[in-house]
Design an enzyme around this catalytic site. Structure first.
Site, PDB file in Angstrom:
ATOM      1  N   SER A 386       0.834  -1.198   0.000  1.00  0.00           N
ATOM      2  CA  SER A 386       0.000   0.000   0.000  1.00  0.00           C
ATOM      3  C   SER A 386       0.865   1.244   0.000  1.00  0.00           C
ATOM      4  O   SER A 386       2.010   1.233   0.460  1.00  0.00           O
ATOM      5  CB  SER A 386      -0.913   0.026   1.230  1.00  0.00           C
ATOM      6  N   ASP A 387       0.341   2.346  -0.515  1.00  0.00           N
ATOM      7  CA  ASP A 387       0.997   3.628  -0.332  1.00  0.00           C
ATOM      8  C   ASP A 387       0.820   4.031   1.136  1.00  0.00           C
ATOM      9  O   ASP A 387       0.090   3.395   1.893  1.00  0.00           O
ATOM     10  CB  ASP A 387       0.385   4.672  -1.274  1.00  0.00           C
ATOM     11  N   THR A 388       1.493   5.101   1.544  1.00  0.00           N
ATOM     12  CA  THR A 388       1.492   5.484   2.948  1.00  0.00           C
ATOM     13  C   THR A 388       0.122   6.007   3.392  1.00  0.00           C
ATOM     14  O   THR A 388      -0.372   6.996   2.856  1.00  0.00           O
ATOM     15  CB  THR A 388       2.552   6.568   3.202  1.00  0.00           C
TER      16      THR A 388
END
Length: 678
Positions: A386-388
């Site tokens: 996942s992105d942050t």
């Protein structure tokens, strides 16, 4: 480090072959170099193995003769649920006294990667010193490893190669001493490019590594062989300091010219970007992930370059990605290439897809996007990272769900590794609640373990800090980077063959870079002794020719406030009145640094371009490289990686998902793939 340091006792335990897991036929039997600190060594015949779990016998996961799949399966069976859940988080880690991160004596500047607990714990050990020191963050990283079972970290610090390597070794020693002895993997954003927006989460900016053009500049070179060479050189530098995973590169297309992340893309043409992605993946990873590789995380699936109005989904006002031109499939072309080349991880973006048949929820939650499309149709078998912050900060389309429900949705959608928090409590609560099948956790951990085994980290996760200093940014590497800096420059206009400059030409060379914290954006180059065979003068009045190199002062991504985005120079901190008065004085060559497809009609149009004899595009390069092009020491060969619009009206009317070269007639000033030479 290849063998244990003298201060550590090595105990050879001789055990019978009957107690050893037998390798499959065909598996390589060559003894690898082992790196260790606290683990004892098991000796079997002439072979050595690390006793990572300290039980005095050779377990399958410790046996390098077995396949990575067998080893991962064995280790997975030994991990507790708490260890598995901690293994599914990747969070920012800091050095004590890390430069550039302190707002006051004991107040850490909070970034999007920190939850409140991280910040409080880290603040307790921060003090001001001139340089970071290579010690473990006792209140943060040690707790993360030993209590939260973290084994994935993002390294943001911009420090020397030696400090990075020593820090990485301390982290690996801590991991080796804990529990099952599972090594860490340390990731970073790009570290080899000249970039304007070196914000946390985008790019580290100038480092001790070799310095290459920005990503757009690499694309503009139109030299795939040199792109592969770049990636291989960067791989060597990263591996030398212990960075074994890159949060890069962006397979997104620059179809929406206002998007503030275009600087990190390879341009607008999907087929060309696909070729670029192939070369960077193969250069960093090799044909197959191995002990010499740096694993890559290709982002942002399924493409983030078509944000509505150019806005970015880090923010509520930019959460929609729109496809008025019906070109969603075009976005997938570079990802197909990255997958075929073997990219280790893929990162979905925060966006909600608009104008598509997919559910109106962010890509990390979108099962049809991640399972049906990415896993099924595209055949991706690696890690979905996942992105942050898609759970706590950017849960677009899932705002009404609880944190536990968000974890459930993303697990079922296919996320394997979560970025943005170091605390596994909520994910653990989700799994223990019975809301999700624990097989999803096991499958995620298996994929993550396979990556570590393939990278050879279980045999040797340590690096030689002294060698790292010699490898990172060495003269041989920079010599090749200097070629790239020159090849990235694009000559767009050359009226009356003004360029290359004739010998003894008197040149007024000004760089104009309006930036935060600088009262004077003007810098005049006045070298008296130079090797370019022209004379540099200090005023336009003395000159035969003016060279003006403009870097528009665009907002950083994280300065966004939801207001409309513009590409004209006056909207990006350029005093066009000043520029026009300067160019009226003498024949002028304009150089523009393009982080976006700027609209330059305020300084270059049918009414005022008579005195402008040349136009050059740069994409993150050096002054010396530009001078070599201007004077003919290096012939220009670059080509535009995107199309530039003629007016703001054209920008307003374009379609977010359509490349500039396919927009309506009259849209473009400089076309994709345009570029002259001498």
């Amino acid at each position: 480090m290849s063998i244990a340091s003298p201060q550590f006792l090595v105990i050879a335990l001789f055990i019978t072959s009957a107690a050893i897991a037998q390798p499959k036929a065909g598996v390589m039997m060559k003894q690898p170099v082992l790196g260790y600190r606290s683990a004892k060594v098991l000796t079997v015949g002439a072979l050595q193995f690390k006793d990572l779990n300290k039980n005095g016998k050779l377990d399958k996961y410790e046996d390098w003769r077995l396949s990575n799949e067998e080893r991962a399966t064995d280790l997975l069976s030994k991990m507790s649920l708490e260890e598995k859940v901690g293994f599914m988080l990747i969070s920012t880690t800091r050095l004590k006294n890390e430069g550039g991160q302190q707002a006051s004596e004991n107040k850490l500047q909070v970034t999007s990667d920190f939850n409140e607990e991280d910040v409080v714990a880290t603040n307790n050990i921060f003090t001001r010193k001139p340089l970071p020191v290579p010690i473990m963050n006792v209140a943060g990283t040690t707790k993360g490893v030993t209590q939260f079972h973290l084994r994935h970290f993002i390294f943001r610090a911009n420090v020397s190669a030696r400090i990075t390597a020593e820090w990485a070794n301390k982290l690996q020693a801590l991991c080796e001493s804990d529990g099952l002895g599972i090594p860490a993997i340390v990731a970073s954003n790009p570290r080899n490019h000249i970039t304007q927006d070196a914000s946390i989460g985008l790019s580290v900016g100038a480092t001790t590594f070799s310095t290459w053009p920005g990503e757009l500049g690499l694309s503009a070179m139109r030299d795939l062989k040199l792109v592969r060479e770049f990636a291989d050189i960067a791989r060597q530098e990263w591996k030398a300091v212990g960075l074994r995973k890159g949060y890069m590169y962006m397979a997104d297309l620059s179809t929406e010219p206002r998007w503030q992340r275009i600087e990190g893309t390879f341009g607008e043409n999907a087929e060309w970007v696909a070729q670029m992605m192939t070369e960077v993946v193969l250069g960093f990873q090799g044909p197959k992930l191995n002990a010499s590789s740096v694993a890559l995380t290709t982002k942002h699936f399924p493409g983030g370059g078509a944000g509505e109005g150019g806005q970015d989904p880090h923010f509520d006002w930019g959460k929609y990605e729109t496809f008025p031109g019906k070109m969603f499939e075009n976005n997938l072309i570079p990802f197909r290439a990255a997958i075929k080349a073997g990219t280790s991880s893929i990162m979905p973006y925060y966006s909600i897809p608009k104008d598509l048949e997919y559910e109106k929820i962010a890509y990390a939650y979108n099962k049809r996007i991640l399972q049906d499309l990415l896993r099924g149709k595209l055949g991706f078998k690696g890690v979905i990272n996942s992105d942050t912050g898609p759970i706590e900060m950017m849960p677009w389309g899932a705002e009404n769900l609880s944190v536990i429900e968000r974890y459930k949705r993303t697990l079922e959608a296919g996320v394997n590794l979560y970025s943005g928090t170091a605390d596994p409590a909520k994910l653990l609560e989700t799994v223990k609640s019975g809301m999700v099948d624990t097989k999803l956790v096991d499958e995620s951990v298996r994929r993550l373990l396979l990556e570590k085994f393939e990278l050879g980290l279980f045999e040797n996760a340590y690096v030689d800090a002294e060698a790292a200093e010699k490898i990172a940014g060495n003269a041989k590497f920079q010599e090749r980077a200097n070629v790239a800096l020159r090849k990235s420059i694009v000559l767009l206009r050359n009226e009356s063959k003004t360029l290359p400059l004739k010998a003894k030409t008197k040149v007024y060379f000004e760089t104009y870079f309006p930036k935060r914290g600088s009262a004077n954006p003007h810098n005049v180059y006045a070298a008296k002794n130079n090797n370019h065979n022209v004379e540099f003068v200090s005023t336009p009045e003395e000159a035969d020719l003016v060279v003006l190199w403009i870097t528009p002062g665009a907002k950083s991504l994280f300065e966004s406030d939801g207001s409309p985005l513009y590409l004209s120079l006056s909207r990006n901190n350029v005093d066009v009145s000043y520029v026009n008065k300067l160019t009226e004085k003498k024949p002028t060559v304009l150089a523009i640094n393009y982080t976006n497809p700027w609209v330059i009609n305020e300084i270059y149009n049918d009414g005022n371009k008579a005195n402008i004899k040349g136009v050059i595009a740069t994409f993150g390069t050096s002054r010396d490289a530009l001078l070599d092009i201007l004077t003919g020491k290096f012939k220009p060969s670059g080509k535009m990686p995107f199309t530039t619009p003629r007016t703001e009206e054209a920008v307003k009317n374009q379609k977010e998902d359509v490349p500039g070269n396919l927009e309506a007639p009259g849209y473009s000033l400089f076309k994709y793939n345009e570029g002259l030479s001498y």
